[in-house]
Design an enzyme around this catalytic site. Structure first.
Site, PDB file in Angstrom:
ATOM      1  N   ARG A   1      -3.866   7.495   3.942  1.00 34.81           N
ATOM      2  CA  ARG A   1      -2.698   7.120   3.149  1.00 34.81           C
ATOM      3  C   ARG A   1      -2.320   8.197   2.139  1.00 34.81           C
ATOM      4  NH1 ARG A   1      -3.550   1.156   2.050  1.00 34.81           N
ATOM      5  NH2 ARG A   1      -3.240   1.686  -0.118  1.00 34.81           N
TER       6      ARG A   1
ATOM      7  N   GLY B   1       6.388  -2.523   3.222  1.00 33.41           N
ATOM      8  CA  GLY B   1       6.021  -2.984   4.557  1.00 33.41           C
ATOM      9  C   GLY B   1       6.418  -4.435   4.736  1.00 33.41           C
ATOM     10  N   GLU B   2       5.810  -5.080   5.718  1.00 31.23           N
ATOM     11  CA  GLU B   2       6.208  -6.447   6.069  1.00 31.23           C
ATOM     12  C   GLU B   2       6.120  -7.400   4.865  1.00 31.23           C
ATOM     13  OE1 GLU B   2       3.550  -8.957   7.559  1.00 31.23           O
ATOM     14  OE2 GLU B   2       4.945 -10.219   8.676  1.00 31.23           O
TER      15      GLU B   2
ATOM     16  N   GLY C   1       0.837  -1.206   0.000  1.00 33.27           N
ATOM     17  CA  GLY C   1       0.000   0.000   0.000  1.00 33.27           C
ATOM     18  C   GLY C   1       0.865   1.247   0.000  1.00 33.27           C
TER      19      GLY C   1
ATOM     20  N   ASP D   1       0.863   1.997   9.192  1.00 32.02           N
ATOM     21  CA  ASP D   1       0.458   1.266  10.402  1.00 32.02           C
ATOM     22  C   ASP D   1       1.542   1.245  11.488  1.00 32.02           C
ATOM     23  OD1 ASP D   1      -1.895   0.734   9.114  1.00 32.02           O
ATOM     24  OD2 ASP D   1      -1.359  -1.305   8.522  1.00 32.02           O
TER      25      ASP D   1
ATOM     26  N   MET E   1      -7.396   3.147  10.150  1.00 33.66           N
ATOM     27  CA  MET E   1      -6.711   1.942   9.678  1.00 33.66           C
ATOM     28  C   MET E   1      -5.907   1.316  10.816  1.00 33.66           C
ATOM     29  SD  MET E   1      -5.685   2.527   5.730  1.00 33.66           S
ATOM     30  CE  MET E   1      -6.926   2.433   4.449  1.00 33.66           C
TER      31      MET E   1
HETATM   32  O1  F6P Z   1      -1.104  -1.670   5.490  1.00 31.36           O
HETATM   33  C1  F6P Z   1      -1.667  -0.420   5.337  1.00 31.36           C
HETATM   34  C2  F6P Z   1      -3.148  -0.486   5.209  1.00 31.36           C
HETATM   35  O2  F6P Z   1      -3.505   0.850   5.138  1.00 31.36           O
HETATM   36  C3  F6P Z   1      -3.909  -1.242   6.297  1.00 31.36           C
HETATM   37  O3  F6P Z   1      -4.061  -0.517   7.480  1.00 31.36           O
HETATM   38  C4  F6P Z   1      -5.213  -1.522   5.596  1.00 31.36           C
HETATM   39  O4  F6P Z   1      -5.862  -2.658   6.136  1.00 31.36           O
HETATM   40  C5  F6P Z   1      -4.798  -1.780   4.193  1.00 31.36           C
HETATM   41  O5  F6P Z   1      -3.583  -1.080   3.996  1.00 31.36           O
HETATM   42  C6  F6P Z   1      -5.808  -1.364   3.155  1.00 31.36           C
HETATM   43  O6  F6P Z   1      -5.335  -1.709   1.895  1.00 31.36           O
HETATM   44  P1  F6P Z   1      -6.077  -1.441   0.507  1.00 31.36           P
HETATM   45  O7  F6P Z   1      -5.385  -0.280  -0.112  1.00 31.36           O
HETATM   46  O8  F6P Z   1      -5.868  -2.704  -0.255  1.00 31.36           O
HETATM   47  O9  F6P Z   1      -7.513  -1.156   0.792  1.00 31.36           O
END
Ligand code: F6P
Length: 362
Positions: free
Chosen positions: A289, A116-117, A12, A141, A183
């Protein structure tokens, strides 16, 4: 000897990615006279070398305050388990040999993987296949081990705290319970720290399963003391004791992980059943984000970027740049991705929240 560095952003997006890209490009060119290749859309770009383009000082001009990533990203493409359609069914193929071959074909001497991880685990697997990889930790996160902070987290906190400030005024005017869903799939850092900074009355995090009746009691007590409104912050991954996370969309062959969402509405429905109060829910979602990174995230991203280039120069492959105290150092990617950095339910920050009279759902 002149080197070529490849850089990709995976998972993400988050504010500060462009600061890292700029940091890598500037220090590779200015300090070392090296070449940088930008890889589009995370590891997917390494399956399609035609989309990999040189990054110059001109390419990174003006990107420091910009959110997102100029390279594009995806949180789906894992080359070790790549979803592909075969005879009408989705299969997961291991395309990692192709990725390694393409890295060689592009003349990339070292790969900087910003993620990330999940993305860093892929980077680690590539490094085990002989690819010289350096990692840079990213996620709003803040749940990556071995770094005090990931970039992007500070900007997300600012967004969440600003939302809480705004919800306060309308909650107070209408004597309502306002729930803000933020989130945080497994880790409640955003909910906890924005909740403290934004003066929340209740904070619900995945690490502390909550009891709805105790939340209702806390809201009633506040009303009895004359505060006829309450503010609740809930991480998307929070869940009731004995229950489970609220899923917005189940995982499928392409999306390997379920999409969370709806905990705010879940809590609202139960509060309305036990209290005679108006309840409203705000889901902050991807606003957390987006947008321009804060000063902290711009500086941290820039420092991570230049550190990554220094690590390439020193041959520190299989390692990740990280922040310890006020210093940027490096740690094995393996240590950083072993498990997630979660909130300690008995730790200092939770204690601070409870000492401030904030209810943690327990
Ligand atoms: O890992 C970051 C994050 O923002 C999480 O907190 C959340 O669950 C996920 O990404 C959401 O991802 P997407 O962009 O696939 O909706």
């Amino acid at each position: 000897m002149a080197k070529t560095i490849g850089i990709l952003t995976g998972g993400g997006d988050c504010p500060g990615l462009n600061a890292v890209i700029r940091g890598v490009v500037k220090s590779a060119i200015i300090r070392h006279g090296w070449r940088v290749i930008g890889i589009e859309d995370g590891f997917d770009g390494l399956l399609n070398p035609a989309v990999c383009k040189p990054l110059t000082l001109e390419s990174v001009r003006g990107i420091l305050p910009r959110g997102g990533t100029i390279l594009g990203t995806t949180n789906r493409g894992n080359p070790f388990s790549y979803p592909m359609e075969q005879d009408g069914v989705i299969i997961h193929a291991d395309l990692s040999d192709k990725v390694v071959a393409n890295i060689r074909e592009l003349g990339i001497d070292a790969l900087v993987a910003v993620g990330g991880e999940g993305s860093l685990k892929i980077a680690l697997e590539l490094s085990r296949k002989g690819v010289p990889v350096v990692g840079v930790p990213k996620t709003i996160d803040n749940d990556l081990r071995e770094t005090d902070f990931t970039f992007g987290y500070n900007t997300a906190l600012e967004t969440a705290t600003d939302a809480l400030d705004k919800l306060h005024t309308t909650a107070e005017s209408h004597h309502r319970v306002m729930i803000l869903e933020v989130m945080g799939r497994y880790a409640g850092w955003i909910a906890l720290e924005s909740g403290i900074a934004g003066g929340a009355d209740v904070i619900l995090i995945p690490e502390i399963p909550f009891y709805i009746d105790r939340i209702c009691t806390a809201v009633t007590r506040r009303s009895a003391r004359g505060s006829r409104f309450s503010i609740i912050v809930a991480a998307e991954g929070a869940y009731p004791s004995g229950g489970c996370r609220v899923v917005a969309q189940e995982a499928d062959e392409r999306q390997t992980i379920e999409r969370l969402g709806g905990i705010g509405q879940f809590v609202a429905k139960h509060i309305e059943q036990c209290l005679d109060m108006d309840v409203r829910v705000t889901v902050l979602g991807h606003l957390q984000r987006g947008g321009s990174p804060t000063t902290f995230d711009r500086a941290l991203g820039s420092r991570f970027g230049t550190k990554a280039v220094e690590m390439v120069a020193d041959g520190e492959f299989g390692y990740m740049a990280c922040l310890k105290g006020r210093t940027i150092i490096s740690v094995p990617i393996e240590d950083a991705t072993r498990d997630l950095k979660l909130v300690d339910p008995q730790g200092e920050i939770v204690r601070t929240a409870e000492d401030l009279g904030i209810m943690l759902g327990r």
